[in-house]
Design an enzyme around this catalytic site. Structure first.
Site, PDB file in Angstrom:
ATOM      1  N   ASP A  83       5.309   2.648  31.265  1.00 25.17           N
ATOM      2  CA  ASP A  83       6.642   2.104  31.012  1.00 25.17           C
ATOM      3  C   ASP A  83       6.621   1.215  29.774  1.00 25.17           C
ATOM      4  O   ASP A  83       5.725   0.377  29.611  1.00 25.17           O
ATOM      5  CB  ASP A  83       7.078   1.284  32.240  1.00 25.17           C
ATOM      6  CG  ASP A  83       8.521   0.814  32.154  1.00 25.17           C
ATOM      7  OD1 ASP A  83       9.344   1.502  31.510  1.00 25.17           O
ATOM      8  OD2 ASP A  83       8.832  -0.242  32.746  1.00 25.17           O
ATOM      9  N   HIS A  84       7.590   1.395  28.889  1.00 23.61           N
ATOM     10  CA  HIS A  84       7.762   0.563  27.699  1.00 23.61           C
ATOM     11  C   HIS A  84       6.519   0.484  26.824  1.00 23.61           C
ATOM     12  O   HIS A  84       6.143  -0.603  26.370  1.00 23.61           O
ATOM     13  CB  HIS A  84       8.210  -0.851  28.093  1.00 23.61           C
ATOM     14  CG  HIS A  84       9.628  -0.935  28.523  1.00 23.61           C
ATOM     15  ND1 HIS A  84      10.686  -0.875  27.646  1.00 23.61           N
ATOM     16  CD2 HIS A  84      10.164  -1.055  29.754  1.00 23.61           C
ATOM     17  CE1 HIS A  84      11.825  -0.960  28.321  1.00 23.61           C
ATOM     18  NE2 HIS A  84      11.540  -1.061  29.604  1.00 23.61           N
ATOM     19  N   HIS A 176      17.410  -5.310  32.876  1.00 22.64           N
ATOM     20  CA  HIS A 176      16.230  -5.637  33.675  1.00 22.64           C
ATOM     21  C   HIS A 176      16.473  -6.858  34.548  1.00 22.64           C
ATOM     22  O   HIS A 176      16.839  -7.922  34.068  1.00 22.64           O
ATOM     23  CB  HIS A 176      15.028  -5.914  32.771  1.00 22.64           C
ATOM     24  CG  HIS A 176      14.513  -4.705  32.070  1.00 22.64           C
ATOM     25  ND1 HIS A 176      14.570  -4.564  30.707  1.00 22.64           N
ATOM     26  CD2 HIS A 176      13.922  -3.574  32.535  1.00 22.64           C
ATOM     27  CE1 HIS A 176      14.029  -3.412  30.356  1.00 22.64           C
ATOM     28  NE2 HIS A 176      13.639  -2.784  31.449  1.00 22.64           N
ATOM     29  N   GLY A 177      16.292  -6.695  35.853  1.00 24.33           N
ATOM     30  CA  GLY A 177      16.313  -7.821  36.772  1.00 24.33           C
ATOM     31  C   GLY A 177      17.667  -8.426  37.048  1.00 24.33           C
ATOM     32  O   GLY A 177      17.758  -9.528  37.596  1.00 24.33           O
ATOM     33  N   HIS A 201      17.024   2.435  33.006  1.00 22.81           N
ATOM     34  CA  HIS A 201      16.174   1.288  33.273  1.00 22.81           C
ATOM     35  C   HIS A 201      16.982   0.232  34.030  1.00 22.81           C
ATOM     36  O   HIS A 201      18.198   0.311  34.111  1.00 22.81           O
ATOM     37  CB  HIS A 201      15.636   0.717  31.963  1.00 22.81           C
ATOM     38  CG  HIS A 201      14.555   1.552  31.344  1.00 22.81           C
ATOM     39  ND1 HIS A 201      13.326   1.060  31.005  1.00 22.81           N
ATOM     40  CD2 HIS A 201      14.528   2.873  31.009  1.00 22.81           C
ATOM     41  CE1 HIS A 201      12.580   2.020  30.496  1.00 22.81           C
ATOM     42  NE2 HIS A 201      13.298   3.135  30.472  1.00 22.81           N
ATOM     43  N   GLY A 202      16.304  -0.767  34.561  1.00 21.83           N
ATOM     44  CA  GLY A 202      16.997  -1.819  35.294  1.00 21.83           C
ATOM     45  C   GLY A 202      17.596  -1.340  36.597  1.00 21.83           C
ATOM     46  O   GLY A 202      18.660  -1.806  37.018  1.00 21.83           O
ATOM     47  N   SER A 204      16.967  -1.833  39.699  1.00 21.61           N
ATOM     48  CA  SER A 204      17.115  -2.740  40.840  1.00 21.61           C
ATOM     49  C   SER A 204      18.527  -3.304  40.949  1.00 21.61           C
ATOM     50  O   SER A 204      18.970  -3.638  42.054  1.00 21.61           O
ATOM     51  CB  SER A 204      16.119  -3.905  40.724  1.00 21.61           C
ATOM     52  OG  SER A 204      14.792  -3.451  40.796  1.00 21.61           O
ATOM     53  N   VAL A 224      12.593   1.073  38.787  1.00 22.18           N
ATOM     54  CA  VAL A 224      12.795  -0.003  39.749  1.00 22.18           C
ATOM     55  C   VAL A 224      11.570  -0.914  39.712  1.00 22.18           C
ATOM     56  O   VAL A 224      10.456  -0.462  40.002  1.00 22.18           O
ATOM     57  CB  VAL A 224      12.982   0.544  41.186  1.00 22.18           C
ATOM     58  CG1 VAL A 224      13.188  -0.606  42.164  1.00 22.18           C
ATOM     59  CG2 VAL A 224      14.159   1.512  41.235  1.00 22.18           C
TER      60      VAL A 224
END
Length: 277
Positions: A83-84, A176-177, A201-202, A204, A224
């Site tokens: 990832d990334h 993210h988050g 992405h992100g 969650s 996630v």
């Protein structure tokens, strides 16, 4: 089923079926095992992925060996993804270690440079028998002040796909988050231009209704991480009240499994069907 050395068949199958695979960020045995227990309980494929800061604590080879060993104990397909990945040598190191898939995140580069690097990395990843994910725009560093992703230009996304990216990561509102709603109109424009597998992405913080809609627009992978980290942290805090550390350790795996289950069910509508590659 066990470890999948090349994640492309998993993603192509998900795209054809209007499904997506959850890609869980893991940085420990407990997190990896908890995610695989959740996937095995539903009979569904899963992606485990490592973030650069995590593999800096060990190595791509350590994580690849860990995931391969765990995958042999479950009856579902398991892929491993970087990832990334922002450093060329790191991406290559993960491919050499046997990762099923890698991501190139060209943060700080202009689009022409990202496109050039995509062409180069696509040839390398495909020669290694692995898939390549590329972000159409910068996502920012999770938890940092620059964690405000630019929205994806549909034309840029299409050019990356044409340059060899198997998956195109789209910035369409998730962060993210943090809880966010998606710009589904923009995602539809990107899907129409790319005509291929997309990534969010992100995951969650994405609303469940938006996730369901995203599946119809070609999203095949949803990252996630924060949900799992929060579950682990809270469980370790709670475990201080348990009679033994062994109980606390076991509780972490259970917490991760319970955090992973909702994403598996949402991204695989037909959870009762047997999954094969």
């Amino acid at each position: 089923m066990s470890f999948v050395p090349d994640a492309r068949p998993l993603f192509h199958r998900a795209y054809a079926r209007g499904e997506a695979l959850p890609a869980f960020n893991v940085c420990s045995l407990e997190m990896a095992r908890g995610c695989l227990e959740a996937a095995a309980s539903l009979g569904l494929p899963v992606v485990l992925q490592t973030y650069p800061a995590d593999i800096a604590q060990a190595s791509p080879g350590v994580f690849a060996a860990l995931v391969r060993a765990l995958a042999e104990e479950v009856g579902v397909p398991v892929a491993l993804h970087l990832d990334h990945g922002r450093d060329f040598s790191q991406v290559i190191a993960c491919l050499r270690a046997g990762y099923s898939s890698v991501m190139f995140d060209g943060q700080g580069l202009d689009f022409a440079q990202v496109l050039e690097r995509t062409r180069e990395l696509a040839q390398i990843a495909h020669a290694a028998g692995a898939s390549l994910e590329v972000s159409a725009e910068s996502f920012g560093v999770p938890g940092a002040a620059d964690n405000l992703p630019e929205r994806t230009d549909p034309q840029h996304a299409a050019e990356l796909h044409a340059a060899g990216a198997d998956l195109v990561a789209c910035a369409v509102g998730s962060e993210h988050g943090s809880a966010r709603r998606l710009d589904l109109h923009l995602l539809a424009e990107i899907a129409a231009q790319v005509q291929g597998p997309l990534v969010l992405h992100g995951g969650s913080g994405i609303h469940a209704e938006d996730l369901v809609a995203a599946l119809r627009l070609g999203v095949v992978k949803v990252n996630v991480g924060s949900a799992l980290y929060r579950a682990v942290r809270q469980t370790w805090l709670d475990s201080a009240q348990l009679a033994s550390h062994r109980q606390g350790y076991a509780a972490v795996c259970g917490a991760v499994r319970q955090a992973a289950l909702p994403y598996l069910r949402t991204l695989h509508p037909a959870t009762s069907q047997e999954v094969q590659v």
